[in-house]
Design an enzyme around this catalytic site. Structure first.
Site, PDB file in Angstrom:
ATOM      1  N   LYS A  44      12.715  39.287  26.478  1.00 54.34           N
ATOM      2  CA  LYS A  44      12.317  39.497  27.893  1.00 54.34           C
ATOM      3  C   LYS A  44      12.485  40.963  28.293  1.00 54.34           C
ATOM      4  CE  LYS A  44      13.424  34.770  29.357  1.00 54.34           C
ATOM      5  NZ  LYS A  44      14.027  34.198  28.136  1.00 54.34           N
ATOM      6  N   ASP A  93      11.782  47.466  31.117  1.00 49.91           N
ATOM      7  CA  ASP A  93      12.326  48.820  31.064  1.00 49.91           C
ATOM      8  C   ASP A  93      11.162  49.771  31.343  1.00 49.91           C
ATOM      9  OD1 ASP A  93      13.951  51.102  30.377  1.00 49.91           O
ATOM     10  OD2 ASP A  93      15.102  49.846  29.012  1.00 49.91           O
ATOM     11  N   ILE A  94      11.380  51.062  31.217  1.00 53.51           N
ATOM     12  CA  ILE A  94      10.268  51.987  31.435  1.00 53.51           C
ATOM     13  C   ILE A  94       9.248  51.810  30.299  1.00 53.51           C
ATOM     14  CG2 ILE A  94      11.632  53.652  32.756  1.00 53.51           C
ATOM     15  CD1 ILE A  94      11.817  55.364  30.203  1.00 53.51           C
ATOM     16  N   PRO A  95       7.973  52.131  30.592  1.00 48.19           N
ATOM     17  CA  PRO A  95       6.922  51.861  29.594  1.00 48.19           C
ATOM     18  C   PRO A  95       7.229  52.441  28.221  1.00 48.19           C
ATOM     19  CG  PRO A  95       5.927  52.409  31.698  1.00 48.19           C
ATOM     20  CD  PRO A  95       7.408  52.609  31.875  1.00 48.19           C
TER      21      PRO A  95
HETATM   22  O1  C5P Z   1      17.646  23.430  24.663  1.00 47.18           O
HETATM   23  P1  C5P Z   1      16.368  23.594  25.413  1.00 47.18           P
HETATM   24  O2  C5P Z   1      15.233  22.749  24.869  1.00 47.18           O
HETATM   25  O3  C5P Z   1      16.534  23.437  26.911  1.00 47.18           O
HETATM   26  O4  C5P Z   1      15.957  25.108  25.117  1.00 47.18           O
HETATM   27  C1  C5P Z   1      14.922  25.754  25.807  1.00 47.18           C
HETATM   28  C2  C5P Z   1      14.834  27.182  25.354  1.00 47.18           C
HETATM   29  O5  C5P Z   1      13.864  27.837  26.154  1.00 47.18           O
HETATM   30  C3  C5P Z   1      16.128  27.974  25.494  1.00 47.18           C
HETATM   31  O6  C5P Z   1      16.175  28.909  24.427  1.00 47.18           O
HETATM   32  C4  C5P Z   1      15.954  28.681  26.818  1.00 47.18           C
HETATM   33  O7  C5P Z   1      16.647  29.901  26.859  1.00 47.18           O
HETATM   34  C5  C5P Z   1      14.447  28.935  26.854  1.00 47.18           C
HETATM   35  N1  C5P Z   1      13.886  29.080  28.186  1.00 47.18           N
HETATM   36  C6  C5P Z   1      14.001  28.113  29.154  1.00 47.18           C
HETATM   37  N2  C5P Z   1      13.478  28.298  30.391  1.00 47.18           N
HETATM   38  C7  C5P Z   1      12.837  29.421  30.691  1.00 47.18           C
HETATM   39  C8  C5P Z   1      12.689  30.417  29.729  1.00 47.18           C
HETATM   40  C9  C5P Z   1      13.240  30.218  28.464  1.00 47.18           C
HETATM   41  O8  C5P Z   1      14.575  27.058  28.882  1.00 47.18           O
HETATM   42  N3  C5P Z   1      12.307  29.557  31.897  1.00 47.18           N
END
Ligand code: C5P
Length: 226
Positions: free
Chosen positions: A59, A62-64
């Site tokens: 995720k 940061d700056i481009p």
């Molecule tokens: O264990 P689970 O099925 O809940 O894992 C979902 C994965 O998706 C985790 O790695 C979590 O950090 C990621 N994730 C999420 N919701 C978001 C973005 C990423 O559950 N909005």
């Protein structure tokens, strides 16, 4: 049909590789900031060498110039999919998309699921927005900047398909079978339901990681996503 991505939310390299090696049907894995901070690029290389498509979920925001460098590093490692925050803005996303080239796909994170309207309003200095409208707006920014799609909940997929277009990727976490614990997820959906609404990639962690038989659980998800 959607890809099933196993979220490798495990404490280190050895448990991650032990699990991967027990899952012959596995095609995709997600490495997040915890495992990446513990194990670094060596683990990514080991996963790529096993023929897995790696989703590097760091995720970036940061700056481009810096995001361009991080995306270039991920591309050089053989990463297939990575995330950037759409709130980083068009110049940052455009720099990321340019650095990614054709083999590394970038998807945007819109509004973090940990926000509610009040916390989002405090963070952005705006009056409490409708978070679905805000996600849709940010998804539009992502596509204009040249990203491949966005991360979203199963409940947003229908609304976002029109924004990302027919070829856009909609990467959806929070996937649960009937009977799986929801854990801390607020908006879950079944795998077949998420695919029917247009998800292209399902991110699944605990329902496979904590299953008595992870290979059987993975097979369930792969079949439901077919
Ligand atoms: O264990 P689970 O099925 O809940 O894992 C979902 C994965 O998706 C985790 O790695 C979590 O950090 C990621 N994730 C999420 N919701 C978001 C973005 C990423 O559950 N909005």
């Amino acid at each position: 049909m959607a890809e099933v991505i196993l979220a490798l939310d495990l404490p280190g390299r050895q448990p991650a590789l032990d699990l991967v090696d027990r899952l012959p049907g596995l095609r995709w894995v997600k490495v997040g900031s915890v495992l990446m901070t513990r194990e670094g690029a060596g683990l990514i290389r080991e996963l790529v060498d096993r023929g897995l498509a790696v989703f590097l979920d760091l995720k970036w925001h940061d700056i481009p110039h810096t995001v361009r460098g991080a995306v270039t590093a991920a591309r050089d490692l053989g990463v297939t999919l990575a995330t950037v925050h759409t709130i980083g803005g068009e110049a940052m996303m455009a720099a990321a998309a340019e650095a990614a080239g054709p083999d590394l796909h970038l998807v945007g994170v819109t509004v973090l699921t940990s926000h509610d309207p009040a916390s989002y309003a405090r963070a952005t200095g705006r009056s409490a927005p409708d978070l679905v409208a805000e996600s849709t707006r940010l998804a539009g920014e992502a596509m204009r900047a040249g990203l491949r799609g966005v991360v979203c909940s199963a409940h947003e997929v229908g609304a976002l398909r029109g924004v990302v277009g027919p070829a856009g990727w909609l990467v959806v976490p929070g996937i649960r079978r009937r009977g799986d614990g929801v854990g801390d997820q607020q908006r879950t959906a079944g795998p077949a339901e998420a695919v029917a609404s247009g998800a292209t990639h399902l991110v699944v962690g605990r329902p496979i990681l904590e299953a008595a038989d992870p290979a059987a659980a993975l097979t369930d998800f792969l079949e439901a996503a077919r």
